[in-house]
Scaffold this active site. Structure first.
Site, PDB file in Angstrom:
ATOM      1  N   CYS A  26      -0.823   5.619  10.086  1.00 20.78           N
ATOM      2  CA  CYS A  26       0.347   4.933  10.625  1.00 20.78           C
ATOM      3  C   CYS A  26      -0.053   3.624  11.291  1.00 20.78           C
ATOM      4  O   CYS A  26      -0.937   3.604  12.137  1.00 20.78           O
ATOM      5  CB  CYS A  26       1.031   5.781  11.682  1.00 20.78           C
ATOM      6  SG  CYS A  26       1.522   7.383  11.098  1.00 20.78           S
ATOM      7  N   CYS A  42       3.400   8.485   1.095  1.00 17.31           N
ATOM      8  CA  CYS A  42       3.959   7.559   2.085  1.00 17.31           C
ATOM      9  C   CYS A  42       4.086   6.209   1.376  1.00 17.31           C
ATOM     10  O   CYS A  42       3.080   5.663   0.917  1.00 17.31           O
ATOM     11  CB  CYS A  42       2.988   7.488   3.265  1.00 17.31           C
ATOM     12  SG  CYS A  42       3.415   6.243   4.491  1.00 17.31           S
ATOM     13  N   SER A  51      12.136   6.350   7.801  1.00 14.71           N
ATOM     14  CA  SER A  51      11.767   6.030   9.183  1.00 14.71           C
ATOM     15  C   SER A  51      12.288   4.647   9.551  1.00 14.71           C
ATOM     16  O   SER A  51      12.242   3.723   8.741  1.00 14.71           O
ATOM     17  CB  SER A  51      10.239   6.054   9.307  1.00 14.71           C
ATOM     18  OG  SER A  51       9.846   5.893  10.648  1.00 14.71           O
ATOM     19  N   GLU A  98      10.303  -2.198   6.994  1.00 14.37           N
ATOM     20  CA  GLU A  98      11.378  -1.496   7.686  1.00 14.37           C
ATOM     21  C   GLU A  98      12.409  -1.103   6.623  1.00 14.37           C
ATOM     22  O   GLU A  98      13.159  -1.959   6.125  1.00 14.37           O
ATOM     23  CB  GLU A  98      11.993  -2.419   8.755  1.00 14.37           C
ATOM     24  CG  GLU A  98      13.324  -1.957   9.320  1.00 14.37           C
ATOM     25  CD  GLU A  98      13.337  -0.510   9.830  1.00 14.37           C
ATOM     26  OE1 GLU A  98      12.355  -0.070  10.458  1.00 14.37           O
ATOM     27  OE2 GLU A  98      14.341   0.179   9.579  1.00 14.37           O
ATOM     28  N   CYS A 130       6.344  -6.896   7.083  1.00 12.02           N
ATOM     29  CA  CYS A 130       7.434  -6.349   7.893  1.00 12.02           C
ATOM     30  C   CYS A 130       7.857  -7.413   8.900  1.00 12.02           C
ATOM     31  O   CYS A 130       7.006  -8.122   9.434  1.00 12.02           O
ATOM     32  CB  CYS A 130       6.977  -5.091   8.630  1.00 12.02           C
ATOM     33  SG  CYS A 130       8.304  -4.266   9.557  1.00 12.02           S
ATOM     34  N   ASN A 150      -3.347   4.684  16.344  1.00 12.66           N
ATOM     35  CA  ASN A 150      -4.430   4.362  15.418  1.00 12.66           C
ATOM     36  C   ASN A 150      -4.929   2.960  15.703  1.00 12.66           C
ATOM     37  O   ASN A 150      -4.141   2.080  16.025  1.00 12.66           O
ATOM     38  CB  ASN A 150      -3.925   4.469  13.972  1.00 12.66           C
ATOM     39  CG  ASN A 150      -3.672   5.907  13.573  1.00 12.66           C
ATOM     40  OD1 ASN A 150      -4.539   6.762  13.750  1.00 12.66           O
ATOM     41  ND2 ASN A 150      -2.483   6.192  13.081  1.00 12.66           N
ATOM     42  N   CYS A 203       1.349  -2.465  15.682  1.00 10.60           N
ATOM     43  CA  CYS A 203       1.323  -2.100  14.262  1.00 10.60           C
ATOM     44  C   CYS A 203       0.743  -3.245  13.446  1.00 10.60           C
ATOM     45  O   CYS A 203       1.184  -4.388  13.558  1.00 10.60           O
ATOM     46  CB  CYS A 203       2.742  -1.776  13.792  1.00 10.60           C
ATOM     47  SG  CYS A 203       2.847  -1.445  12.024  1.00 10.60           S
ATOM     48  N   SER A 213      11.487   5.581  15.264  1.00 10.57           N
ATOM     49  CA  SER A 213      10.277   5.158  15.973  1.00 10.57           C
ATOM     50  C   SER A 213      10.684   4.725  17.380  1.00 10.57           C
ATOM     51  O   SER A 213      11.051   3.576  17.595  1.00 10.57           O
ATOM     52  CB  SER A 213       9.614   4.011  15.207  1.00 10.57           C
ATOM     53  OG  SER A 213       9.173   4.493  13.958  1.00 10.57           O
ATOM     54  N   LEU A 214      10.630   5.657  18.301  1.00 13.12           N
ATOM     55  CA  LEU A 214      11.137   5.374  19.661  1.00 13.12           C
ATOM     56  C   LEU A 214      10.046   4.752  20.532  1.00 13.12           C
ATOM     57  O   LEU A 214      10.221   3.669  21.075  1.00 13.12           O
ATOM     58  CB  LEU A 214      11.672   6.669  20.282  1.00 13.12           C
ATOM     59  CG  LEU A 214      12.524   6.476  21.534  1.00 13.12           C
ATOM     60  CD1 LEU A 214      13.820   5.743  21.239  1.00 13.12           C
ATOM     61  CD2 LEU A 214      12.832   7.818  22.213  1.00 13.12           C
ATOM     62  N   HIS A 215       8.968   5.438  20.716  1.00 17.64           N
ATOM     63  CA  HIS A 215       7.762   4.938  21.404  1.00 17.64           C
ATOM     64  C   HIS A 215       7.899   4.674  22.897  1.00 17.64           C
ATOM     65  O   HIS A 215       6.892   4.465  23.586  1.00 17.64           O
ATOM     66  CB  HIS A 215       7.184   3.694  20.716  1.00 17.64           C
ATOM     67  CG  HIS A 215       6.875   3.889  19.265  1.00 17.64           C
ATOM     68  ND1 HIS A 215       6.115   4.943  18.800  1.00 17.64           N
ATOM     69  CD2 HIS A 215       7.245   3.178  18.160  1.00 17.64           C
ATOM     70  CE1 HIS A 215       6.026   4.854  17.478  1.00 17.64           C
ATOM     71  NE2 HIS A 215       6.704   3.818  17.073  1.00 17.64           N
ATOM     72  N   CYS A 251       6.428  -5.182  15.782  1.00 21.60           N
ATOM     73  CA  CYS A 251       5.937  -4.251  16.809  1.00 21.60           C
ATOM     74  C   CYS A 251       4.458  -4.579  17.062  1.00 21.60           C
ATOM     75  O   CYS A 251       3.663  -4.608  16.118  1.00 21.60           O
ATOM     76  CB  CYS A 251       6.115  -2.806  16.337  1.00 21.60           C
ATOM     77  SG  CYS A 251       7.823  -2.410  15.907  1.00 21.60           S
ATOM     78  N   GLU A 308       0.833  -1.204   0.000  1.00 22.37           N
ATOM     79  CA  GLU A 308       0.000   0.000   0.000  1.00 22.37           C
ATOM     80  C   GLU A 308       0.867   1.254   0.000  1.00 22.37           C
ATOM     81  O   GLU A 308       1.989   1.250   0.498  1.00 22.37           O
ATOM     82  CB  GLU A 308      -0.892  -0.001   1.249  1.00 22.37           C
ATOM     83  CG  GLU A 308      -1.713  -1.277   1.347  1.00 22.37           C
ATOM     84  CD  GLU A 308      -2.680  -1.321   2.527  1.00 22.37           C
ATOM     85  OE1 GLU A 308      -3.489  -2.245   2.564  1.00 22.37           O
ATOM     86  OE2 GLU A 308      -2.625  -0.434   3.403  1.00 22.37           O
TER      87      GLU A 308
HETATM   88  N1  SAH Z   1       9.340   0.328  10.107  1.00 18.03           N
HETATM   89  C1  SAH Z   1       9.550   1.742  10.046  1.00 18.03           C
HETATM   90  C2  SAH Z   1       8.674   2.412   9.022  1.00 18.03           C
HETATM   91  C3  SAH Z   1       7.194   2.396   9.347  1.00 18.03           C
HETATM   92  S1  SAH Z   1       6.737   4.009   9.761  1.00 18.03           S
HETATM   93  C4  SAH Z   1       9.337   2.348  11.430  1.00 18.03           C
HETATM   94  O1  SAH Z   1       8.814   1.668  12.289  1.00 18.03           O
HETATM   95  O2  SAH Z   1       9.753   3.461  11.661  1.00 18.03           O
HETATM   96  C5  SAH Z   1       5.230   3.815  10.534  1.00 18.03           C
HETATM   97  C6  SAH Z   1       5.177   4.619  11.820  1.00 18.03           C
HETATM   98  O3  SAH Z   1       3.890   4.438  12.413  1.00 18.03           O
HETATM   99  C7  SAH Z   1       6.191   4.109  12.815  1.00 18.03           C
HETATM  100  O4  SAH Z   1       6.644   5.168  13.610  1.00 18.03           O
HETATM  101  C8  SAH Z   1       5.333   3.176  13.631  1.00 18.03           C
HETATM  102  O5  SAH Z   1       5.882   2.876  14.874  1.00 18.03           O
HETATM  103  C9  SAH Z   1       4.039   3.949  13.727  1.00 18.03           C
HETATM  104  N2  SAH Z   1       2.895   3.109  14.048  1.00 18.03           N
HETATM  105  C10 SAH Z   1       2.773   1.788  13.881  1.00 18.03           C
HETATM  106  N3  SAH Z   1       1.565   1.361  14.300  1.00 18.03           N
HETATM  107  C11 SAH Z   1       0.915   2.443  14.741  1.00 18.03           C
HETATM  108  C12 SAH Z   1      -0.396   2.648  15.272  1.00 18.03           C
HETATM  109  N4  SAH Z   1      -1.236   1.642  15.431  1.00 18.03           N
HETATM  110  N5  SAH Z   1      -0.738   3.898  15.611  1.00 18.03           N
HETATM  111  C13 SAH Z   1       0.114   4.936  15.428  1.00 18.03           C
HETATM  112  N6  SAH Z   1       1.352   4.801  14.918  1.00 18.03           N
HETATM  113  C14 SAH Z   1       1.746   3.571  14.587  1.00 18.03           C
END
Ligand code: SAH
Length: 375
Positions: A365, A127, A223, A190, A134, A322, A141, A246-248, A138, A114
């Site tokens: 995302c 995007c 990213s 990724e 992937c 999301n 996601c 993507s730290l989180h 995570c 997508e």
């Molecule tokens: N694999 C890479 C590229 C994907 S970017 C990465 O993780 O950075 C997608 C972004 O959306 C990442 O920052 C990811 O952590 C974030 N993301 C994934 N699932 C999400 C969700 N359910 N709600 C909000 N952000 C989310």
């Protein structure tokens, strides 16, 4: 919290995925001299490579019938050899009053990926996906849930942007310019686990037409979950692209669960690599942080994050979580989110909350899965 997922250091490629045939060669896989060599091998004059490239990258034309500056016989031969169909549209859905459009593509081996086109008053961003699926797992996601199918080729990555540049040029993105200006590698996959193809794709997106799409490197964002050696390698490429991390979570205990690759490269290590990237490139690193209710949104975590980032070339992008199918997690309530922002800003850290573009069409995302598509 539940047990930790398997650590996905090496992409968990199944035997079937390894056997998956590579897509046919496409001109976007090659730089201009490579295309000239390919055209010469076909017994045609080298300058035809430039003509073909001007159609594809400069005019966003891929139909040989429209390439009237090429003799009819030559056109089809060259298009067959260098412009094979890589992405077949499965469906396109729009939301946000036409300002966001998600495209689902079928690849030559049946994999689905997508891309999302987002129009703003001053820019158009696409995007794009770098892998089918992937392998980073995570848990919040949707893309991470099904695992990795395969890496995309350079041209499969570039062609998403070229296709959607064409959609933007047709003027259908409401309230936005017609010219694609920004690309974010934030779709499926990724990017740094498909390193060489992603870097080649960046070079092609930024090469001036007709070699490439002529975008500014500063308008490209890559990213990553934090693959430290690849982040360091990227810093050596001499590119001025923005790195998003993507730290989180600011602490290893929680990040080990939210971003399982943290079991291999810890918060301190990944931030070190991010600061080196910022120093080498002069580019501010974007710190991505999905706000998950009662999981990572506590005031003490805001303070800890603030301490880690204060004085650094960094910007925090908070992403309201999301919804994804079957997820047990929710977005943080707005007052909690506001307090988190307040504390980060009080620590001197530049912070914004990302809009939730594409939510209604599972285009936001973490919602890209391509599994729910009825074929
Ligand atoms: N694999 C890479 C590229 C994907 S970017 C990465 O993780 O950075 C997608 C972004 O959306 C990442 O920052 C990811 O952590 C974030 N993301 C994934 N699932 C999400 C969700 N359910 N709600 C909000 N952000 C989310």
């Amino acid at each position: 919290m539940t047990s930790l997922p398997m650590i996905p250091i090496a992409p968990t490629t199944s035997a079937a995925a390894r056997r998956a045939a590579l897509p046919p060669r496409h001109l976007a896989d090659l730089d201009l001299p490579g295309r000239q060599a390919a055209v010469t091998e076909l017994g045609e004059a080298g300058f035809r490579a430039r003509q073909l490239s001007t159609h594809y990258f400069g005019r966003l034309v891929r139909d040989p019938a429209r390439m009237t500056d090429l003799p009819a016989g030559v056109r089809d031969r060259l298009a067959d050899a260098l412009l094979p169909t890589l992405l077949t549209p499965v469906r396109e859905v729009a939301c946000d009053d036409g300002a966001t459009r998600k495209a689902v593509w079928r690849l030559h081996d049946g994999s689905l990926v997508e891309s999302v086109l987002m129009g703003y008053s001053d820019r158009v961003t696409v995007c794009i996906s770098s892998q089918a699926g992937c392998g980073m797992a995570c848990p919040f996601c949707a893309t991470g849930q099904a695992g990795l199918t395969r890496n995309l080729s350079t041209a499969e990555i570039v062609d998403q942007a070229v296709h959607l540049a064409g959609v933007a040029a047709s003027g259908v993105v409401t309230g936005a310019p017609a010219r694609l200006s920004h690309v974010v590698f934030m779709g499926m996959g990724e990017p740094l686990a498909n390193y060489s193809r992603v870097v080649a794709a960046v070079r092609r997106l930024c090469a001036p037409a007709p070699e490439g799409l002529g975008l500014s490197q500063r308008h490209i964002t890559v990213s990553t979950v934090g693959l430290v050696p690849a982040m360091r390698r990227l810093a050596d490429e001499g590119l001025s692209v923005t790195l998003a991390l993507s730290l989180h979570a600011p602490d290893d205990e929680l990040r080990d669960e939210l971003v399982p690759v943290n079991q291999r490269w810890k918060v301190a290590e990944v931030l070190d690599a991010a600061w080196d990237y910022a120093e080498r490139t002069g580019r501010r690193v974007s710190i991505e942080y999905a706000m998950i209710r009662d999981v990572n949104d506590q005031p003490w975590r805001a303070d800890l994050l603030g301490r880690l980032l204060a004085g650094r070339l960094a910007h925090v992008n908070l992403i309201p979580l999301n919804p994804t199918p079957g997820s047990r997690w929710d977005a943080s309530p707005k007052p909690v989110e506001r307090e988190f922002v307040r504390r980060l800003r009080a620590a001197g850290v530049s912070t914004t909350v990302r809009d939730t573009r594409g939510r209604d069409i599972d285009g936001a995302c973490g919602q890209l899965a391509a599994a729910a598509v009825t074929q």
